[in-house]
Scaffold this motif. Structure first.
Motif, mmCIF file in Angstrom:
data_model
loop_
_atom_site.group_PDB
_atom_site.id
_atom_site.type_symbol
_atom_site.label_atom_id
_atom_site.label_comp_id
_atom_site.label_asym_id
_atom_site.label_seq_id
_atom_site.Cartn_x
_atom_site.Cartn_y
_atom_site.Cartn_z
ATOM 1 N N MET A 1 0.250 -11.631 -0.720
ATOM 2 C CA MET A 1 -0.063 -11.867 -2.116
ATOM 3 C C MET A 1 -1.457 -12.226 -2.406
ATOM 4 O O MET A 1 -2.216 -12.706 -1.584
ATOM 5 N N SER A 2 -1.803 -11.481 -3.637
ATOM 6 C CA SER A 2 -3.435 -11.739 -3.731
ATOM 7 C C SER A 2 -3.407 -12.581 -4.972
ATOM 8 O O SER A 2 -2.582 -12.823 -6.113
ATOM 9 N N GLU A 3 -4.643 -13.306 -5.280
ATOM 10 C CA GLU A 3 -4.729 -14.265 -6.310
ATOM 11 C C GLU A 3 -5.874 -13.977 -6.969
ATOM 12 O O GLU A 3 -6.806 -13.754 -6.595
ATOM 13 N N HIS A 4 -5.663 -14.026 -8.321
ATOM 14 C CA HIS A 4 -6.958 -13.639 -9.231
ATOM 15 C C HIS A 4 -6.598 -14.678 -10.440
ATOM 16 O O HIS A 4 -5.760 -14.690 -11.072
ATOM 17 N N LYS A 5 -8.108 -15.278 -10.886
ATOM 18 C CA LYS A 5 -8.263 -16.457 -11.720
ATOM 19 C C LYS A 5 -8.804 -15.643 -12.982
ATOM 20 O O LYS A 5 -9.849 -14.847 -12.928
ATOM 21 N N LYS A 7 -9.593 -16.488 -17.354
ATOM 22 C CA LYS A 7 -9.662 -17.506 -18.539
ATOM 23 C C LYS A 7 -8.706 -17.024 -19.728
ATOM 24 O O LYS A 7 -8.545 -15.934 -19.982
ATOM 25 N N VAL A 8 -7.951 -17.749 -20.157
ATOM 26 C CA VAL A 8 -7.053 -17.634 -21.586
ATOM 27 C C VAL A 8 -7.998 -17.682 -22.577
ATOM 28 O O VAL A 8 -8.721 -18.709 -22.860
ATOM 29 N N GLY A 9 -8.151 -16.476 -23.363
ATOM 30 C CA GLY A 9 -9.043 -16.669 -24.549
ATOM 31 C C GLY A 9 -8.264 -17.707 -25.734
ATOM 32 O O GLY A 9 -7.194 -18.088 -25.405
ATOM 33 N N ASP A 10 -8.903 -17.754 -27.007
ATOM 34 C CA ASP A 10 -8.687 -18.705 -27.778
ATOM 35 C C ASP A 10 -7.191 -18.148 -28.685
ATOM 36 O O ASP A 10 -6.544 -18.941 -29.175
ATOM 37 N N ARG A 11 -7.053 -16.916 -28.353
ATOM 38 C CA ARG A 11 -5.828 -16.020 -29.023
ATOM 39 C C ARG A 11 -4.768 -16.132 -27.918
ATOM 40 O O ARG A 11 -3.847 -15.332 -28.204
ATOM 41 N N GLY A 12 -4.799 -16.443 -26.806
ATOM 42 C CA GLY A 12 -3.953 -16.598 -25.799
ATOM 43 C C GLY A 12 -3.690 -15.321 -25.013
ATOM 44 O O GLY A 12 -3.140 -15.254 -24.158
ATOM 45 N N GLN A 13 -5.129 -14.538 -25.029
ATOM 46 C CA GLN A 13 -5.112 -13.288 -24.477
ATOM 47 C C GLN A 13 -5.740 -13.423 -22.893
ATOM 48 O O GLN A 13 -6.350 -14.369 -22.728
ATOM 49 N N VAL A 14 -5.128 -12.729 -21.920
ATOM 50 C CA VAL A 14 -5.697 -12.696 -20.683
ATOM 51 C C VAL A 14 -5.678 -11.200 -20.253
ATOM 52 O O VAL A 14 -5.006 -10.342 -20.519
ATOM 53 N N THR A 15 -6.921 -10.970 -19.557
ATOM 54 C CA THR A 15 -7.123 -9.596 -18.870
ATOM 55 C C THR A 15 -6.531 -9.524 -17.448
ATOM 56 O O THR A 15 -6.863 -10.160 -16.919
ATOM 57 N N ILE A 16 -5.607 -8.439 -17.226
ATOM 58 C CA ILE A 16 -5.029 -8.385 -15.993
ATOM 59 C C ILE A 16 -6.255 -7.571 -15.166
ATOM 60 O O ILE A 16 -6.686 -6.553 -15.578
ATOM 61 N N PRO A 17 -6.483 -8.033 -14.025
ATOM 62 C CA PRO A 17 -7.361 -7.323 -13.076
ATOM 63 C C PRO A 17 -7.058 -5.939 -12.750
ATOM 64 O O PRO A 17 -5.997 -5.554 -12.589
ATOM 65 N N LYS A 18 -8.206 -5.114 -12.759
ATOM 66 C CA LYS A 18 -8.140 -3.777 -12.698
ATOM 67 C C LYS A 18 -7.314 -3.454 -11.188
ATOM 68 O O LYS A 18 -6.570 -2.467 -11.332
ATOM 69 N N GLU A 19 -7.761 -4.023 -10.300
ATOM 70 C CA GLU A 19 -7.196 -3.739 -8.935
ATOM 71 C C GLU A 19 -5.469 -4.076 -9.017
ATOM 72 O O GLU A 19 -4.741 -3.077 -8.494
ATOM 73 N N LEU A 20 -4.941 -5.025 -9.886
ATOM 74 C CA LEU A 20 -3.532 -5.161 -9.969
ATOM 75 C C LEU A 20 -2.964 -4.145 -11.086
ATOM 76 O O LEU A 20 -1.976 -3.577 -10.742
ATOM 77 N N ARG A 24 -0.205 -1.300 -9.718
ATOM 78 C CA ARG A 24 1.006 -1.385 -10.408
ATOM 79 C C ARG A 24 1.277 -0.109 -11.638
ATOM 80 O O ARG A 24 2.332 -0.033 -12.058
ATOM 81 N N GLY A 25 0.109 0.431 -11.651
ATOM 82 C CA GLY A 25 0.327 1.771 -12.679
ATOM 83 C C GLY A 25 0.410 1.090 -14.157
ATOM 84 O O GLY A 25 0.955 1.965 -14.906
ATOM 85 N N ILE A 26 -0.302 0.133 -14.510
ATOM 86 C CA ILE A 26 -0.148 -0.368 -15.845
ATOM 87 C C ILE A 26 -1.368 0.168 -16.487
ATOM 88 O O ILE A 26 -2.668 0.198 -16.013
ATOM 89 N N GLU A 27 -1.488 0.693 -17.588
ATOM 90 C CA GLU A 27 -2.363 1.435 -18.445
ATOM 91 C C GLU A 27 -2.343 0.476 -19.713
ATOM 92 O O GLU A 27 -1.500 0.164 -20.324
#
Length: 89
Positions: A1-5, A7-20, A24-27
């Motif tokens: 299991m890998s961990e990536h931290k 920050k959550v933006g003011d509007r609740g947005q988070v960027t999923i790390p590119k590696e993940l 997982r094939g997320i585009e």
């Protein structure tokens, strides 16, 4: 299991790390499911019919490739060793 931290933006947005995303094939434009499990939030890409179909196509193609490789190896072995005694087709 890998961990990536992240920050959550003011509007609740988070960027999923590119590696993940890549693993997982997320585009961009894909939908993500948020599942609450006990005290954790789990993100997962939904399994859709197109992704399943693509996975099955890739698996079928790989199976065909392996069958062709085995056929070639079998033919080569027969050419070098001859038919096995007592075998008939």
């Amino acid at each position: 299991m890998s961990e990536h931290k992240r920050k959550v933006g003011d509007r609740g947005q988070v960027t999923i790390p590119k590696e993940l995303r890549d693993r997982r094939g997320i585009e961009g434009g894909d939908e993500i499911e948020f599942v609450e499990v006990n005290d954790e939030i789990v993100l997962k890409p939904p399994t859709d019919e197109d992704r399943l179909a693509e996975g099955y196509r890739k698996r079928a193609e790989r199976s065909r490739e392996l069958a062709e490789e085995l056929e070639e190896a079998s033919s080569e072995a027969t050419g070098h060793l001859g038919d096995a005694p007592g075998w008939s087709e």
